[in-house]
Design a protein around this motif. Structure first.
Motif, mmCIF file in Angstrom:
data_model
loop_
_atom_site.group_PDB
_atom_site.id
_atom_site.type_symbol
_atom_site.label_atom_id
_atom_site.label_comp_id
_atom_site.label_asym_id
_atom_site.label_seq_id
_atom_site.Cartn_x
_atom_site.Cartn_y
_atom_site.Cartn_z
ATOM 1 N N HIS A 81 -0.155 161.611 42.389
ATOM 2 C CA HIS A 81 1.152 162.136 42.897
ATOM 3 C C HIS A 81 1.541 163.404 42.094
ATOM 4 O O HIS A 81 1.309 163.042 40.711
ATOM 5 N N ILE A 82 2.019 164.441 42.390
ATOM 6 C CA ILE A 82 2.455 165.563 41.601
ATOM 7 C C ILE A 82 3.727 165.378 41.135
ATOM 8 O O ILE A 82 4.617 165.295 41.929
ATOM 9 N N ILE A 83 4.073 165.001 39.900
ATOM 10 C CA ILE A 83 5.447 164.707 39.104
ATOM 11 C C ILE A 83 5.885 165.872 38.406
ATOM 12 O O ILE A 83 7.268 165.761 38.401
ATOM 13 N N LYS A 84 5.108 166.903 38.218
ATOM 14 C CA LYS A 84 5.754 167.846 37.533
ATOM 15 C C LYS A 84 4.834 169.084 37.782
ATOM 16 O O LYS A 84 3.602 169.095 37.847
ATOM 17 N N HIS A 85 5.607 170.184 37.919
ATOM 18 C CA HIS A 85 5.117 171.633 38.185
ATOM 19 C C HIS A 85 5.704 172.500 37.655
ATOM 20 O O HIS A 85 6.962 172.745 38.048
ATOM 21 N N ASN A 86 5.174 173.175 36.663
ATOM 22 C CA ASN A 86 5.844 174.213 35.786
ATOM 23 C C ASN A 86 4.996 175.544 35.991
ATOM 24 O O ASN A 86 3.845 175.487 35.750
ATOM 25 N N GLU B 70 -4.398 184.101 29.410
ATOM 26 C CA GLU B 70 -3.041 183.722 29.685
ATOM 27 C C GLU B 70 -2.891 182.570 30.478
ATOM 28 O O GLU B 70 -3.252 182.348 31.668
ATOM 29 N N GLU B 71 -2.178 181.320 30.077
ATOM 30 C CA GLU B 71 -1.785 180.207 30.814
ATOM 31 C C GLU B 71 -0.860 180.710 31.890
ATOM 32 O O GLU B 71 0.417 181.086 31.519
ATOM 33 N N ILE B 72 -0.722 180.540 33.221
ATOM 34 C CA ILE B 72 -0.167 180.875 34.299
ATOM 35 C C ILE B 72 0.509 179.683 34.956
ATOM 36 O O ILE B 72 1.530 180.042 35.821
ATOM 37 N N SER B 73 -0.222 178.318 35.046
ATOM 38 C CA SER B 73 0.443 177.389 35.528
ATOM 39 C C SER B 73 -0.317 176.215 35.283
ATOM 40 O O SER B 73 -1.304 176.020 34.550
ATOM 41 N N TYR B 74 0.573 174.876 35.239
ATOM 42 C CA TYR B 74 0.004 173.865 34.951
ATOM 43 C C TYR B 74 0.661 172.588 35.793
ATOM 44 O O TYR B 74 1.929 172.977 36.188
ATOM 45 N N VAL B 75 0.022 171.610 36.170
ATOM 46 C CA VAL B 75 0.592 170.659 37.009
ATOM 47 C C VAL B 75 0.119 169.083 36.359
ATOM 48 O O VAL B 75 -0.785 168.835 35.883
ATOM 49 N N ARG B 76 1.205 168.120 36.473
ATOM 50 C CA ARG B 76 0.938 166.954 35.916
ATOM 51 C C ARG B 76 0.848 166.043 37.166
ATOM 52 O O ARG B 76 1.725 166.083 38.016
#
Length: 213
Positions: A75-80, A64-70
């Motif tokens: 620089h972290i521009i997206k955190h979902n 199961e995917e629980i988190s991803y970061v772009r």
């Protein structure tokens, strides 16, 4: 004891995540590192190295995917958090060596699982998935883990060693003094016995006669 718990954890995870793909499978012979952590503490899940200006990092708990970061230019521009809204964690980039990792905060017993971190390169093109996919087994202890102080252990060991040496020395000295005392008192006892036997003198029997001179 730790080896036994690790073995039980591995077997459980193998049975639980038998549906994983080949790249994620734990039971194919490669043993991921196991991290034993205490309740309500934090644990670090390593990820692939940041090698491109724009990348995406995904964290899996089992399948199961629980988190991803772009990330764009470090620089972290997206955190979902995706479908796991209860995910409590963060993402970190080390500016020194560009290493990356997810950090799980306030872990519980349910946090125990096999974690896989995947990465994808978006820029510069072409789009490409990173082959290296670090896996980590997190095992949350049922009770807080107490850190042992190495200095205290050394001090306690030295104390017991000194105490043992002093005890042995005291026993040896006591036995030595006791033996010497017995040896020194023995001649005096022999002399007293001899004096007692010599002090009792029986008078010689004299016959009755008349001096006619």
């Amino acid at each position: 004891m730790e080896i036994f718990r690790t073995s039980v954890t591995l077997v459980s995870l193998c049975l639980l995540h038998s549906s994983l793909s080949e790249t994620q499978s734990l039971c194919r012979g490669n043993l991921p590192p196991v991290q034993h952590v205490a309740l309500n503490s934090s644990v670090t899940i390593p990820c692939p190295v940041l090698t491109a200006p724009e990348m995406v990092f995904k964290l899996y708990k089992g399948p199961e995917e629980i988190s991803y970061v772009r990330i764009n230019n470090t620089h972290i521009i997206k955190h979902n958090n995706g479908p796991r809204k209860d995910f409590s964690g963060s993402f970190k980039v080390n500016d020194t060596n560009n290493s990356t990792s997810f950090i799980l905060n306030s872990v519980t017993v349910n946090t125990t699982a096999l974690y896989t971190c995947e990465a994808e390169r978006f820029f510069p093109p072409p789009f490409q998935k990173v082959e290296h996919k670090p896996q980590t087994i997190v095992f949350v202890e049922g009770r807080p883990v107490r850190k042992r102080n190495g200095c205290q252990q050394v001090n306690h060991l030295a104390f017991w060693v000194v105490l043992g040496v002093m005890s042995v020395y005291g026993v040896v000295m006591t036995c030595t003094v006791f033996i010497l005392r017995i040896k020194l008192n023995a001649p005096f006892k022999d002399r007293e016995c001899r004096r007692k036997w010599q002090g009792v003198q029986h008078p010689t029997w004299q016959g009755f006669y008349i001096d006619t001179v």
